[in-house]
Scaffold this motif. Structure first.
Motif, PDB file in Angstrom:
ATOM      1  N   LYS A  33       0.837  -1.191   0.000  1.00 26.96           N
ATOM      2  CA  LYS A  33       0.000   0.000   0.000  1.00 26.96           C
ATOM      3  C   LYS A  33       0.876   1.247   0.000  1.00 26.96           C
ATOM      4  CE  LYS A  33      -3.641  -2.337   2.613  1.00 26.96           C
ATOM      5  NZ  LYS A  33      -4.435  -2.355   3.867  1.00 26.96           N
ATOM      6  N   ASP A  34       0.289   2.373  -0.423  1.00 26.08           N
ATOM      7  CA  ASP A  34       1.015   3.636  -0.346  1.00 26.08           C
ATOM      8  C   ASP A  34       1.331   3.933   1.121  1.00 26.08           C
ATOM      9  OD1 ASP A  34       0.829   3.908  -3.034  1.00 26.08           O
ATOM     10  OD2 ASP A  34      -0.661   5.508  -3.023  1.00 26.08           O
ATOM     11  N   PRO A  35       2.533   4.436   1.416  1.00 23.69           N
ATOM     12  CA  PRO A  35       2.910   4.690   2.814  1.00 23.69           C
ATOM     13  C   PRO A  35       2.008   5.733   3.458  1.00 23.69           C
ATOM     14  CG  PRO A  35       4.827   4.794   1.351  1.00 23.69           C
ATOM     15  CD  PRO A  35       3.620   4.769   0.473  1.00 23.69           C
ATOM     16  N   ALA A  36       1.619   5.470   4.701  1.00 20.07           N
ATOM     17  CA  ALA A  36       0.822   6.420   5.467  1.00 20.07           C
ATOM     18  C   ALA A  36       1.743   7.415   6.166  1.00 20.07           C
ATOM     19  CB  ALA A  36      -0.024   5.669   6.500  1.00 20.07           C
ATOM     20  N   PRO A  37       1.256   8.617   6.466  1.00 16.69           N
ATOM     21  CA  PRO A  37       2.067   9.567   7.237  1.00 16.69           C
ATOM     22  C   PRO A  37       2.448   8.981   8.598  1.00 16.69           C
ATOM     23  CG  PRO A  37       0.142  10.647   6.289  1.00 16.69           C
ATOM     24  CD  PRO A  37      -0.058   9.177   6.089  1.00 16.69           C
ATOM     25  N   PHE A  38       3.615   9.347   9.092  1.00 16.02           N
ATOM     26  CA  PHE A  38       4.051   8.881  10.403  1.00 16.02           C
ATOM     27  C   PHE A  38       4.836  10.003  11.079  1.00 16.02           C
ATOM     28  CE2 PHE A  38       7.543   7.993   7.576  1.00 16.02           C
ATOM     29  CZ  PHE A  38       8.680   8.251   8.324  1.00 16.02           C
ATOM     30  N   SER A  39       4.894   9.926  12.399  1.00 16.53           N
ATOM     31  CA  SER A  39       5.599  10.940  13.187  1.00 16.53           C
ATOM     32  C   SER A  39       6.740  10.287  13.952  1.00 16.53           C
ATOM     33  CB  SER A  39       4.642  11.628  14.161  1.00 16.53           C
ATOM     34  OG  SER A  39       3.611  12.305  13.461  1.00 16.53           O
ATOM     35  N   MET A  40       7.789  11.047  14.167  1.00 16.37           N
ATOM     36  CA  MET A  40       8.937  10.554  14.924  1.00 16.37           C
ATOM     37  C   MET A  40       9.721  11.737  15.483  1.00 16.37           C
ATOM     38  SD  MET A  40      11.466   9.416  11.759  1.00 16.37           S
ATOM     39  CE  MET A  40      12.883   9.149  12.819  1.00 16.37           C
ATOM     40  N   GLY A  41      10.478  11.467  16.542  1.00 13.30           N
ATOM     41  CA  GLY A  41      11.339  12.496  17.093  1.00 13.30           C
ATOM     42  C   GLY A  41      12.633  12.578  16.312  1.00 13.30           C
ATOM     43  N   ILE A  42      13.021  13.779  15.919  1.00 15.62           N
ATOM     44  CA  ILE A  42      14.242  13.954  15.139  1.00 15.62           C
ATOM     45  C   ILE A  42      15.141  15.010  15.774  1.00 15.62           C
ATOM     46  CG2 ILE A  42      12.989  13.379  13.017  1.00 15.62           C
ATOM     47  CD1 ILE A  42      13.366  16.376  12.218  1.00 15.62           C
ATOM     48  N   LEU A  81       9.308  16.769  17.360  1.00 15.47           N
ATOM     49  CA  LEU A  81       8.371  15.845  16.739  1.00 15.47           C
ATOM     50  C   LEU A  81       8.110  16.305  15.316  1.00 15.47           C
ATOM     51  CD1 LEU A  81       6.567  13.354  17.177  1.00 15.47           C
ATOM     52  CD2 LEU A  81       4.702  14.940  17.742  1.00 15.47           C
ATOM     53  N   ALA A  82       8.358  15.423  14.353  1.00 15.09           N
ATOM     54  CA  ALA A  82       8.137  15.746  12.940  1.00 15.09           C
ATOM     55  C   ALA A  82       7.245  14.682  12.316  1.00 15.09           C
ATOM     56  CB  ALA A  82       9.473  15.820  12.192  1.00 15.09           C
ATOM     57  N   THR A  83       6.393  15.115  11.408  1.00 17.40           N
ATOM     58  CA  THR A  83       5.509  14.202  10.672  1.00 17.40           C
ATOM     59  C   THR A  83       5.974  14.129   9.228  1.00 17.40           C
ATOM     60  OG1 THR A  83       3.626  14.704  12.096  1.00 17.40           O
ATOM     61  CG2 THR A  83       3.144  13.729   9.955  1.00 17.40           C
ATOM     62  N   PHE A  84       6.115  12.904   8.713  1.00 19.80           N
ATOM     63  CA  PHE A  84       6.592  12.694   7.353  1.00 19.80           C
ATOM     64  C   PHE A  84       5.518  11.980   6.533  1.00 19.80           C
ATOM     65  CE2 PHE A  84      10.461  12.886   9.915  1.00 19.80           C
ATOM     66  CZ  PHE A  84      11.240  13.768   9.177  1.00 19.80           C
ATOM     67  N   SER A  85       5.325  12.447   5.348  1.00 17.77           N
ATOM     68  CA  SER A  85       4.477  11.765   4.368  1.00 17.77           C
ATOM     69  C   SER A  85       5.112  11.994   3.000  1.00 17.77           C
ATOM     70  CB  SER A  85       3.041  12.294   4.406  1.00 17.77           C
ATOM     71  OG  SER A  85       3.020  13.688   4.138  1.00 17.77           O
ATOM     72  N   PRO A  86       4.911  11.103   2.040  1.00 13.16           N
ATOM     73  CA  PRO A  86       5.532  11.294   0.732  1.00 13.16           C
ATOM     74  C   PRO A  86       5.105  12.606   0.101  1.00 13.16           C
ATOM     75  CG  PRO A  86       4.598   9.077   0.939  1.00 13.16           C
ATOM     76  CD  PRO A  86       4.098   9.876   2.108  1.00 13.16           C
ATOM     77  N   MET A  87       6.095  13.344  -0.454  1.00 10.72           N
ATOM     78  CA  MET A  87       5.717  14.552  -1.186  1.00 10.72           C
ATOM     79  C   MET A  87       5.077  14.196  -2.524  1.00 10.72           C
ATOM     80  SD  MET A  87       9.451  16.089  -2.219  1.00 10.72           S
ATOM     81  CE  MET A  87      10.681  15.136  -3.090  1.00 10.72           C
ATOM     82  N   SER A  88       5.313  12.950  -2.990  1.00 10.94           N
ATOM     83  CA  SER A  88       4.632  12.435  -4.167  1.00 10.94           C
ATOM     84  C   SER A  88       4.847  10.930  -4.238  1.00 10.94           C
ATOM     85  CB  SER A  88       5.143  13.103  -5.464  1.00 10.94           C
ATOM     86  OG  SER A  88       6.519  12.812  -5.650  1.00 10.94           O
ATOM     87  N   VAL A  89       3.889  10.228  -4.859  1.00  5.49           N
ATOM     88  CA  VAL A  89       4.019   8.808  -5.154  1.00  5.49           C
ATOM     89  C   VAL A  89       3.942   8.678  -6.679  1.00  5.49           C
ATOM     90  CG1 VAL A  89       3.067   6.506  -4.875  1.00  5.49           C
ATOM     91  CG2 VAL A  89       3.009   8.104  -2.957  1.00  5.49           C
ATOM     92  N   ILE A  90       5.045   8.301  -7.295  1.00  9.84           N
ATOM     93  CA  ILE A  90       5.183   8.294  -8.744  1.00  9.84           C
ATOM     94  C   ILE A  90       4.923   6.895  -9.282  1.00  9.84           C
ATOM     95  CG2 ILE A  90       6.766   8.724 -10.675  1.00  9.84           C
ATOM     96  CD1 ILE A  90       8.296  10.593  -8.812  1.00  9.84           C
TER      97      ILE A  90
END
Length: 454
Positions: free
Chosen positions: A357-366, A442-451
């Motif tokens: 599946k397309d990756p879901a947004p996730f959060s992590m400490g950076i 705390l940062a949240t990451f999600s793909p800026m695009s799925v090609i």
């Protein structure tokens, strides 16, 4: 100075514009920044054909769905009911060339599971439980019918429950199941575990059990049919038929590219699960570890191309976009995403196959290695341990030690002593030369695009 620097250290990541951070470090304007990414996009267009942004039209037949763009697979999602066998036939009529059945079901009516399993067996279809999916109870009969089968997700079995409640009916049901599963050359240990697990319980096979009992099966590995082994006999593990998957060396093409995957060397199931169909692109996310190769390239798109050229072994890459680094590798090719880390200079790509599946947004400490490490700042007290970290002997190593420790919220590294102190919280920052400190954000990451790659 102490309060000002401390305020900078405690500033939430969300309050800082990511584009502003990149501009300040790379030293170019927004126009040049967008032009750089436009160049990457144009090169990507020349390398692969971008698929449609909208989801392809799907036809639904009860639990079963068929994607008109990719009719080689039928997806089953949900519990088996009284109409499931007929709906599967309808899905087969809509996708007559389907060779794979992708499973996600808690089970349901046993009779429906056996009927669908019979169709799968007669058509020599492959069965797949993708990672994150479950195939349990009556669904397990369908999975075991696959000419090829692969359980990346959870496979669960238990005794058959009998709603009628009479012994004769229960015995007939068990006889039918034994006959069908033996026809599928089901490993005897799977049958044993199935009939030993109470109907109100479920045994989910661990990855080690999947390997031990030969549950997965590759093309050409089906054993010759023979007389069924009685269920009350327990052969030794060494006497069980084994199903060894084809090696990567035998299955993978020598010099694959986006245009050439899959090749005739790949079986139906291998092609479905190994061929990348999409690429998720991240900005500011660094994939650490699991490196295959590191090279120097001119653009992020060239880093992606190199990953395709390596073949199915390469699942991800990270490109260092810092233009001030003029020597050494800036493209890191990987077998997976590994340990993830925040880094404003990083552009990372994750290759996905059709089963994923397309990756879901996730959060992590950076703690960003550039913006998050503050020189000449001490964070006194609140140490996680009365002793310095035993292996972190540099500032970057100290930062990584904090990142990989869930209890760590900040660190201070003493340069002269080469001591790394992990902290339970940030505390009050103070100016002190010869030290470097950092605090998690705390940062949240999600793909800026799925090609789409096809």
């Amino acid at each position: 100075m102490s309060s000002g620097t401390g305020a900078k250290l405690l500033q939430p990541l969300g309050d800082i514009d990511p584009m502003q951070r990149v501009r300040s470090w790379l030293g170019f304007s927004m126009t040049n920044f967008l032009a750089r990414f436009l160049t990457i996009a144009l090169i990507m267009c020349a390398m692969v054909h971008f698929g449609p942004t909208a989801d392809a039209a799907e036809r639904q037949f009860g639990l079963f769905s068929v994607d008109s763009e990719h009719p080689e697979a039928i997806h089953m999602d949900g519990a088996l009911d009284a109409g499931s066998a007929l709906n599967f036939r309808r899905a087969l009529n809509a996708a007559p060339d389907a060779r794979i059945l992708v499973l996600n079901s808690p089970g349901g009516l046993v009779q429906m599971g056996l009927l669908i399993a019979d169709d799968v067996h007669l058509r020599k279809m492959a069965t797949l439980i993708p990672a994150g999916s479950t195939c349990a109870s009556a669904c397990a009969f369908i999975f075991l019918a696959g000419a090829e089968r692969r359980a990346d997700g959870q496979l669960g079995v238990h005794q058959v429950s009998n709603d009628v409640g009479d012994l004769e009916s229960a015995q007939l049901s068990i006889a039918d199941i034994i006959e069908v599963l033996n026809r599928f050359q089901t490993p005897i240990d799977v049958l044993t575990i199935m009939f030993k697990t109470p109907a109100n319980d479920m045994h989910f096979f661990s990855p080690s059990e999947v390997a031990l009992y030969g549950i997965n099966r590759s093309a050409g590995a089906t054993p010759a049919a023979g007389p069924p082994t009685p269920v009350n006999e327990t052969p030794s593990v060494s006497s069980l038929p084994t199903y060894k998957p084809a090696t990567a060396e035998a299955a993978a093409p020598a010099t694959p590219s986006v245009a050439s995957l899959p090749t005739p060397d790949l079986s139906t199931l291998e092609a479905y699960t190994r061929r990348p169909t999409r690429m998720a692109l991240y900005s500011g996310l660094d994939f650490n570890g699991q490196d295959i190769e590191s090279v120097r390239v001119g653009e992020a798109s060239q880093c992606a191309r190199r990953c395709f050229e390596i073949g199915s072994e390469c699942k991800a890459f990270t490109y260092n976009a810092d233009t001030r680094i003029t020597r050494g590798p800036n493209c890191f090719l990987k077998t997976g995403s590994g340990a993830m880390d925040g880094n404003v200079m990083a552009i990372s790509g994750l290759l996905l196959n059709r089963a994923e599946k397309d990756p879901a947004p996730f959060s992590m400490g950076i703690i960003d290695p550039r913006e998050g490490m503050i020189e000449d700042i001490d964070l006194p007290g609140r140490d996680l341990s009365p002793r310095a970290h035993p292996t972190a002997k540099t500032g970057p190593q100290c930062r990584l030690a904090c990142i990989t420790n869930d209890q760590c919220q900040a660190f201070t590294f003493i340069k002269r002593k080469k001591e790394c102190w992990l902290k339970s919280s940030v505390g009050e920052a103070r100016y002190k030369p010869g030290m470097v400190s950092g605090g998690k954000k705390l940062a949240t990451f999600s793909p800026m695009s799925v090609i789409a790659l096809e």
